[in-house]
Design a protein around this motif. Structure first.
Motif, mmCIF file in Angstrom:
data_model
loop_
_atom_site.group_PDB
_atom_site.id
_atom_site.type_symbol
_atom_site.label_atom_id
_atom_site.label_comp_id
_atom_site.label_asym_id
_atom_site.label_seq_id
_atom_site.Cartn_x
_atom_site.Cartn_y
_atom_site.Cartn_z
ATOM 1 N N ALA A 1 0.776 -1.188 -0.018
ATOM 2 C CA ALA A 1 -0.136 0.120 0.019
ATOM 3 C C ALA A 1 1.058 1.340 0.019
ATOM 4 C CB ALA A 1 -1.015 -0.010 1.088
ATOM 5 N N ALA A 2 0.371 2.217 -0.100
ATOM 6 C CA ALA A 2 0.965 3.543 -0.307
ATOM 7 C C ALA A 2 0.446 4.418 1.274
ATOM 8 C CB ALA A 2 0.752 4.803 -1.272
ATOM 9 N N ALA A 3 1.717 4.392 2.063
ATOM 10 C CA ALA A 3 1.508 4.667 3.310
ATOM 11 C C ALA A 3 1.632 6.368 3.658
ATOM 12 C CB ALA A 3 2.510 4.183 4.414
ATOM 13 N N SER A 4 1.028 6.826 4.427
ATOM 14 C CA SER A 4 0.827 8.528 4.583
ATOM 15 C C SER A 4 2.109 9.042 5.114
ATOM 16 C CB SER A 4 -0.430 8.707 5.325
ATOM 17 O OG SER A 4 -0.554 9.820 5.824
ATOM 18 N N VAL A 5 2.570 9.790 4.356
ATOM 19 C CA VAL A 5 3.550 10.755 5.038
ATOM 20 C C VAL A 5 3.201 11.567 6.362
ATOM 21 C CG1 VAL A 5 4.971 12.878 4.651
ATOM 22 C CG2 VAL A 5 4.975 10.948 2.934
ATOM 23 N N ALA A 6 1.970 12.109 6.331
ATOM 24 C CA ALA A 6 1.437 12.782 7.267
ATOM 25 C C ALA A 6 1.391 11.871 8.617
ATOM 26 C CB ALA A 6 -0.108 13.597 7.041
ATOM 27 N N LEU B 1 9.318 -1.709 5.155
ATOM 28 C CA LEU B 1 8.661 -2.774 5.559
ATOM 29 C C LEU B 1 8.112 -2.436 6.910
ATOM 30 C CD1 LEU B 1 8.208 -5.962 5.940
ATOM 31 C CD2 LEU B 1 10.627 -5.885 7.298
ATOM 32 N N LEU B 2 6.667 -2.420 7.040
ATOM 33 C CA LEU B 2 5.656 -2.142 8.152
ATOM 34 C C LEU B 2 5.328 -3.345 8.832
ATOM 35 C CD1 LEU B 2 4.069 1.043 6.720
ATOM 36 C CD2 LEU B 2 6.218 0.941 8.237
ATOM 37 N N ALA B 3 4.906 -3.175 10.074
ATOM 38 C CA ALA B 3 4.089 -4.162 10.883
ATOM 39 C C ALA B 3 3.006 -3.475 11.425
ATOM 40 C CB ALA B 3 5.038 -4.589 12.006
ATOM 41 N N SER C 1 11.644 5.681 4.457
ATOM 42 C CA SER C 1 10.550 6.425 4.735
ATOM 43 C C SER C 1 10.934 7.799 5.080
ATOM 44 C CB SER C 1 9.935 5.943 5.937
ATOM 45 O OG SER C 1 10.788 5.520 7.110
ATOM 46 N N ALA C 2 11.893 8.456 5.686
ATOM 47 C CA ALA C 2 12.550 9.532 6.031
ATOM 48 C C ALA C 2 12.733 10.336 4.780
ATOM 49 C CB ALA C 2 13.773 9.426 7.099
ATOM 50 N N ALA C 3 13.266 9.676 3.917
ATOM 51 C CA ALA C 3 13.708 10.365 2.604
ATOM 52 C C ALA C 3 12.305 10.577 1.828
ATOM 53 C CB ALA C 3 14.429 9.439 1.532
ATOM 54 N N SER D 1 4.878 0.740 0.674
ATOM 55 C CA SER D 1 5.193 0.078 1.952
ATOM 56 C C SER D 1 4.705 -1.472 1.683
ATOM 57 C CB SER D 1 4.411 0.792 3.173
ATOM 58 O OG SER D 1 3.344 0.826 2.904
ATOM 59 N N VAL D 2 5.116 -2.261 2.481
ATOM 60 C CA VAL D 2 4.489 -3.621 2.653
ATOM 61 C C VAL D 2 4.125 -3.844 4.405
ATOM 62 C CG1 VAL D 2 4.555 -6.199 1.883
ATOM 63 C CG2 VAL D 2 5.651 -4.326 0.611
ATOM 64 N N ILE D 3 3.078 -4.085 4.304
ATOM 65 C CA ILE D 3 2.568 -4.101 5.939
ATOM 66 C C ILE D 3 2.132 -5.732 6.214
ATOM 67 C CG2 ILE D 3 1.187 -3.040 7.576
ATOM 68 C CD1 ILE D 3 0.260 -1.052 5.109
ATOM 69 N N PHE D 4 3.001 -6.063 7.023
ATOM 70 C CA PHE D 4 2.713 -7.573 7.731
ATOM 71 C C PHE D 4 2.346 -7.655 9.187
ATOM 72 C CE2 PHE D 4 6.115 -8.001 4.465
ATOM 73 C CZ PHE D 4 5.513 -9.041 3.569
ATOM 74 N N PRO D 5 1.259 -8.609 9.611
ATOM 75 C CA PRO D 5 0.846 -8.577 11.018
ATOM 76 C C PRO D 5 2.310 -8.809 11.731
ATOM 77 C CG PRO D 5 -0.498 -10.107 9.627
ATOM 78 C CD PRO D 5 0.800 -9.518 8.487
#
Length: 430
Positions: A125-130, A166-168, A232-234, A257-261
């Motif tokens: 998904a596209a994760a929010s910078v905000a 990589l997000l959780a 993400s910082a960039a 991003s890719v978001i896993f449990p």
């Protein structure tokens, strides 16, 4: 590479999702016949020399985009302007040649990784910078300006984000159910990389499924960065710069991003090696360690079975170290980490290593290389002592992030790694 769909969600209908935690996007993907040839290791796990070797006979490897110095003379600095220009040229050539094609409408994607018996399934998904800026997408690590600068230049050169963060997410039964539904059909991508890791990808492009996923994931209180702090910082820096220059595009306010449990994430040990004993003899060092840990000689390599235990390889021998009662801080989420305890009890006071980021006497080895790599480097005389660490639990990482603190360097080694090139996020013109 159009994606067959009954009810696509057009890109122009995304305005209502601008303030969501995540949103779908029109991904840039390799055509099915080229996916295996394009997929590449993450840009930051290979040296330039290793990347040059890896692409031999692989003209479509995404390393030609993520590590474009491999197409220039070896003496060229990997961060020279011509490298980013070469990356953009290679990227454009793959698009113009039809190797990479953009989906016609906004989609979510399901990404499954299989490594031996380990399986993890997550949402692209596209994760929010905000949300990143407000700490709803939480961090646990400091970043280095030079590494941020590198990713900023790469994003600007390509006008795209090609390395996923990589997000959780906290475990959520409904989120897992929605992704499971999407995987009932055959994947659009199914490949096994050179390292034996299997990568599978499904497209979610119908409006009803997209709406349900947006609602479930968007209702989560927080996401956690597992790997990809510099990416993400960039992305946040690029978004801020474009806002300031009044050339902001809607897509720049989100990052790939890719978001896993959290329960599916696999963290391996991140071990330590030190070049010398800081003037101590082995005997004196063992005595000093014994004041802080219970020390037992082990007939076999020590892979710690729980927190509070670590292995030590010294003088061709393995020792099992267990922290003595009262020396393990219990109230501070950072200080109670095993890597922090080792730093406070041994690395700092005994070996004189207080700056793990800059001290050249210490090195780190990810768990995939095994304990034999620790033995090899100590036995060769390159290093004097090695420490085998208990892997940092995912719950501890999340506790540190929730407390607004940062972990010591090299605290986590995530496996399996995401591939570069399977899905990219293009930044549309303002």
């Amino acid at each position: 590479m159009p994606v067959a769909s009954r009810n696509k969600l057009p890109q122009e209908n995304l305005v209502s999702l601008d303030h969501c935690l995540i949103r779908p996007f029109a991904g840039l993907r390799p055509r099915r016949t080229d996916a295996a040839a394009v997929a590449a290791p993450p840009y930051d796990v290979l040296s330039s020399a290793e990347a040059r070797q890896t692409v031999i006979g692989k003209p479509l490897s995404f390393l030609h985009v993520s590590r474009a110095e491999i197409d220039l003379p070896p003496e060229v600095d990997p961060h020279a302007p011509e490298v980013y220009a070469q990356s953009a040229e290679n990227f454009r050539r793959m698009i113009d040649g039809g190797v990479l094609c953009r989906d016609p409408g906004a989609c979510y994607y399901v990404y499954r990784l299989l490594m031996g018996k380990h399986i993890q399934t997550g949402l692209v998904a596209a994760a929010s910078v905000a949300a990143y800026d407000s700490n709803r997408i939480r961090k646990h690590e400091f970043t280095r300006p030079d590494k941020e600068d590198d990713r900023v230049r790469q994003i600007e050169a390509l006008n795209a984000q090609t390395g996923p963060v990589l997000l959780a997410h906290p475990d959520n039964a409904e989120a897992e159910r929605l992704l499971a539904l999407a995987t009932d059909s055959p994947p659009v991508t199914d490949l096994t990389a050179d390292d034996g890791i299997r990568h599978m990808l499904w497209v979610i492009d119908d409006a009803a499924s997209i709406a349900r996923i947006s609602a479930v994931f968007g209702g989560m209180p927080n996401l956690y960065i597992a790997d990809g702090h510099h990416r993400s910082a960039a992305a946040a820096r690029v978004a801020a710069a474009r806002r300031e220059q009044s050339n902001a595009s809607d897509s720049a306010e989100f990052f790939l991003s890719v978001i896993f449990p959290a329960s599916q994430m696999l963290i391996m040990d991140y071990n330590r090696l030190v070049k010398d004993l800081n003037g101590l003899t082995q005997e004196a060092f063992l005595v000093a360690v014994g004041e802080r840990y219970t020390v037992r000689l082990s007939p076999a390599p020590v892979r710690p079975e729980r927190s509070g235990v670590c292995g030590m390889y010294l003088g061709n021998c393995w020792y099992r170290l267990e922290i003595r009662p009262g020396r393990m801080p219990l109230s501070d989420p950072v200080r109670q980490l095993d890597v922090s305890v080792l730093a406070e009890q041994i690395l700092g006071p005994l070996l004189g290593i207080t700056d793990l980021r800059r001290d050249t006497r210490i090195d780190f080895v990810g768990g995939m290389r095994g304990l034999s790599e620790l033995e090899r480097r100590v036995n060769s005389g390159e290093m004097a002592v090695a420490f085998a660490m208990y892997p940092t639990p995912m719950a501890d990482l999340m506790a540190v992030a929730d407390a607004g603190q940062v972990m010591p360097p090299k605290s986590t080694w995530f496996e399996p790694k995401l591939a570069d090139g399977l899905v990219s996020h293009l930044l549309d013109p303002a």
